[in-house]
Motif scaffolding. Structure first.
Motif, PDB file in Angstrom:
ATOM      1  N   VAL A   1       0.840  -1.196   0.000  1.00 18.33           N
ATOM      2  CA  VAL A   1       0.000   0.000   0.000  1.00 18.33           C
ATOM      3  C   VAL A   1       0.878   1.251   0.000  1.00 18.33           C
ATOM      4  O   VAL A   1       1.660   1.470   0.927  1.00 18.33           O
ATOM      5  CB  VAL A   1      -0.947   0.029   1.219  1.00 18.33           C
ATOM      6  CG1 VAL A   1      -1.823   1.273   1.182  1.00 18.33           C
ATOM      7  CG2 VAL A   1      -1.807  -1.230   1.244  1.00 18.33           C
TER       8      VAL A   1
ATOM      9  N   LEU B   1      -9.631  -0.440   1.500  1.00 18.27           N
ATOM     10  CA  LEU B   1      -8.319  -1.087   1.375  1.00 18.27           C
ATOM     11  C   LEU B   1      -8.407  -2.569   1.721  1.00 18.27           C
ATOM     12  O   LEU B   1      -7.830  -3.415   1.034  1.00 18.27           O
ATOM     13  CB  LEU B   1      -7.301  -0.416   2.308  1.00 18.27           C
ATOM     14  CG  LEU B   1      -6.558   0.803   1.789  1.00 18.27           C
ATOM     15  CD1 LEU B   1      -5.673   1.370   2.887  1.00 18.27           C
ATOM     16  CD2 LEU B   1      -5.721   0.446   0.574  1.00 18.27           C
TER      17      LEU B   1
ATOM     18  N   GLU C   1      -7.470  -5.604  -0.812  1.00 15.12           N
ATOM     19  CA  GLU C   1      -6.452  -6.608  -0.463  1.00 15.12           C
ATOM     20  C   GLU C   1      -7.030  -8.013  -0.587  1.00 15.12           C
ATOM     21  O   GLU C   1      -6.398  -8.912  -1.147  1.00 15.12           O
ATOM     22  CB  GLU C   1      -5.937  -6.366   0.952  1.00 15.12           C
ATOM     23  CG  GLU C   1      -4.925  -5.255   1.053  1.00 15.12           C
ATOM     24  CD  GLU C   1      -4.164  -5.287   2.367  1.00 15.12           C
ATOM     25  OE1 GLU C   1      -2.935  -5.468   2.348  1.00 15.12           O
ATOM     26  OE2 GLU C   1      -4.808  -5.145   3.420  1.00 15.12           O
TER      27      GLU C   1
ATOM     28  N   ARG D   1      -0.672  -4.355  -5.518  1.00 13.33           N
ATOM     29  CA  ARG D   1      -0.293  -3.020  -5.062  1.00 13.33           C
ATOM     30  C   ARG D   1      -1.504  -2.104  -5.104  1.00 13.33           C
ATOM     31  O   ARG D   1      -2.291  -2.139  -6.041  1.00 13.33           O
ATOM     32  CB  ARG D   1       0.829  -2.450  -5.938  1.00 13.33           C
ATOM     33  CG  ARG D   1       1.461  -1.159  -5.374  1.00 13.33           C
ATOM     34  CD  ARG D   1       2.580  -0.665  -6.267  1.00 13.33           C
ATOM     35  NE  ARG D   1       3.639  -1.642  -6.394  1.00 13.33           N
ATOM     36  CZ  ARG D   1       4.723  -1.688  -5.628  1.00 13.33           C
ATOM     37  NH1 ARG D   1       4.882  -0.798  -4.669  1.00 13.33           N
ATOM     38  NH2 ARG D   1       5.647  -2.607  -5.824  1.00 13.33           N
ATOM     39  N   ILE D   2      -1.621  -1.280  -4.065  1.00 14.11           N
ATOM     40  CA  ILE D   2      -2.722  -0.331  -3.980  1.00 14.11           C
ATOM     41  C   ILE D   2      -2.148   1.061  -3.753  1.00 14.11           C
ATOM     42  O   ILE D   2      -1.390   1.284  -2.809  1.00 14.11           O
ATOM     43  CB  ILE D   2      -3.689  -0.681  -2.824  1.00 14.11           C
ATOM     44  CG1 ILE D   2      -4.216  -2.114  -2.965  1.00 14.11           C
ATOM     45  CG2 ILE D   2      -4.855   0.314  -2.781  1.00 14.11           C
ATOM     46  CD1 ILE D   2      -4.975  -2.613  -1.749  1.00 14.11           C
TER      47      ILE D   2
ATOM     48  N   ALA E   1      -1.035   3.921   4.912  1.00  8.05           N
ATOM     49  CA  ALA E   1      -0.156   3.335   3.899  1.00  8.05           C
ATOM     50  C   ALA E   1       1.078   2.690   4.521  1.00  8.05           C
ATOM     51  O   ALA E   1       1.530   3.091   5.588  1.00  8.05           O
ATOM     52  CB  ALA E   1       0.271   4.412   2.903  1.00  8.05           C
TER      53      ALA E   1
END
Length: 310
Positions: free
Chosen positions: A47, A130, A134, A140-141, A159
């Motif tokens: 993240v 988030l 996930e 990847r975010i 993050a």
């Protein structure tokens, strides 16, 4: 779709089910809460949070970072937290417009969230979103914040890696230092480096970093000159993000980040509960009592939250 179908299609990694689930979570719908409870803790996405003042080029840089991620075969998601309309609460969706060239890539998912007045530049539902992304299996975010200045340090609590985007000739180094953002950034990008003042900004950043407290594990935040519009320097920046993630893994810091993310989510829920209560009839009476000096703010807050605790 009904609840059973939604759960089944989400488990089958149907993007439409993901979009529906995110809408339910953002709205606070019970189905969204159930889905979160069933899937929270699954997945291990990297993240990356992008923060910086409005106009720094965060959206254009995010677009380039998506490109770098895809070159490496990563499945990518973007949460773009847009400013809300003070009247409708809706998002402007400007960030999504800037990333339209990826909209046909099935391995890229871009979602705009309205900040809805969140002080830290993040929507209240960001952490919940988030968790869903996930669980959906993204590698990847990227979380791009609204860029609201001094209150934007919340991104570091959400993050794994915080990227601060600055530009030359905007007084950004001094402002970032005053705002405390300098202390939470793990990686710096000097965007629009082709403009005058780029080298000077890097020198100012290096001087300011010498005054910052040491980072966990002894990490020294690197500074990367980039020109997002052309892609210059973006590959090196991406490698810097990778290096920071490797540092977190090497020093066992990822779990600490995830715990802080959960703490932030709980605090956001409490804040949202309090905001809603103040707008209800009983809450307005308590606010009036505070204004008249009959109650302290602490007493009013305890009365507002008491029904929730029960």
């Amino acid at each position: 779709m009904d609840k059973a179908e939604l759960f089944a299609r989400f488990a089958a990694k149907d993007p439409r089910a993901l979009a529906r689930a995110l809408t339910l979570v953002e709205a606070g719908h019970p189905w969204g809460a159930e889905l979160l409870k069933a899937h929270r803790g699954q997945g291990s996405a990297k993240v990356v949070g992008l923060t910086g003042s409005p106009g720094a080029g965060k959206s254009t840089l995010t677009d380039r970072l998506i490109e770098e991620s895809r070159k490496r075969g990563e499945k990518v998601a973007v949460l773009a937290v847009d400013p809300s309309s003070p009247f409708t609460g809706g998002a402007i969706l400007g960030d999504r417009i800037r990333m339209m060239r990826h909209h046909q890539d099935p391995q890229v998912f871009i979602r705009s969230l309205a900040s809805r007045g969140a002080l830290g530049g993040l929507a209240g539902a960001t952490v919940a979103a988030l968790a869903l992304l996930e669980a959906f299996g993204f590698d990847r975010i990227y979380v791009e914040t609204v860029g609201v200045g001094q209150s934007e340090v919340d991104i570091a609590r959400v993050a794994d890696t915080t990227l601060l985007v600055l530009t030359p000739a905007a007084g950004d180094a001094v402002q970032a230092f005053k705002a405390g953002v300098m202390e939470i950034a793990d990686v710096f990008a000097v965007n629009k480096f082709d403009l005058p003042g780029g080298e000077r900004l890097i020198l100012e950043l290096k001087s300011a970093l010498e005054l910052s407290p040491p980072r966990p594990g002894g990490w020294l935040p690197p500074i990367y000159p980039v020109v997002a519009t052309t892609g210059q320097g973006v590959e090196a920046l991406f490698e810097g993000l990778e290096a920071h993630h490797a540092h977190l893994v090497r020093h066992g810091l990822l779990e600490k980040h995830r715990l802080e993310r959960a703490r932030f989510e709980v605090e956001s829920v409490i804040q949202e509960w309090g905001r809603r209560r103040t707008q209800e009839k009983g809450g307005q009476a308590l606010i009036q009592a505070v204004a008249q000096g009959k109650l302290t703010p602490e007493e009013a807050a305890l009365r507002l939250l008491a029904p929730v605790a029960e």
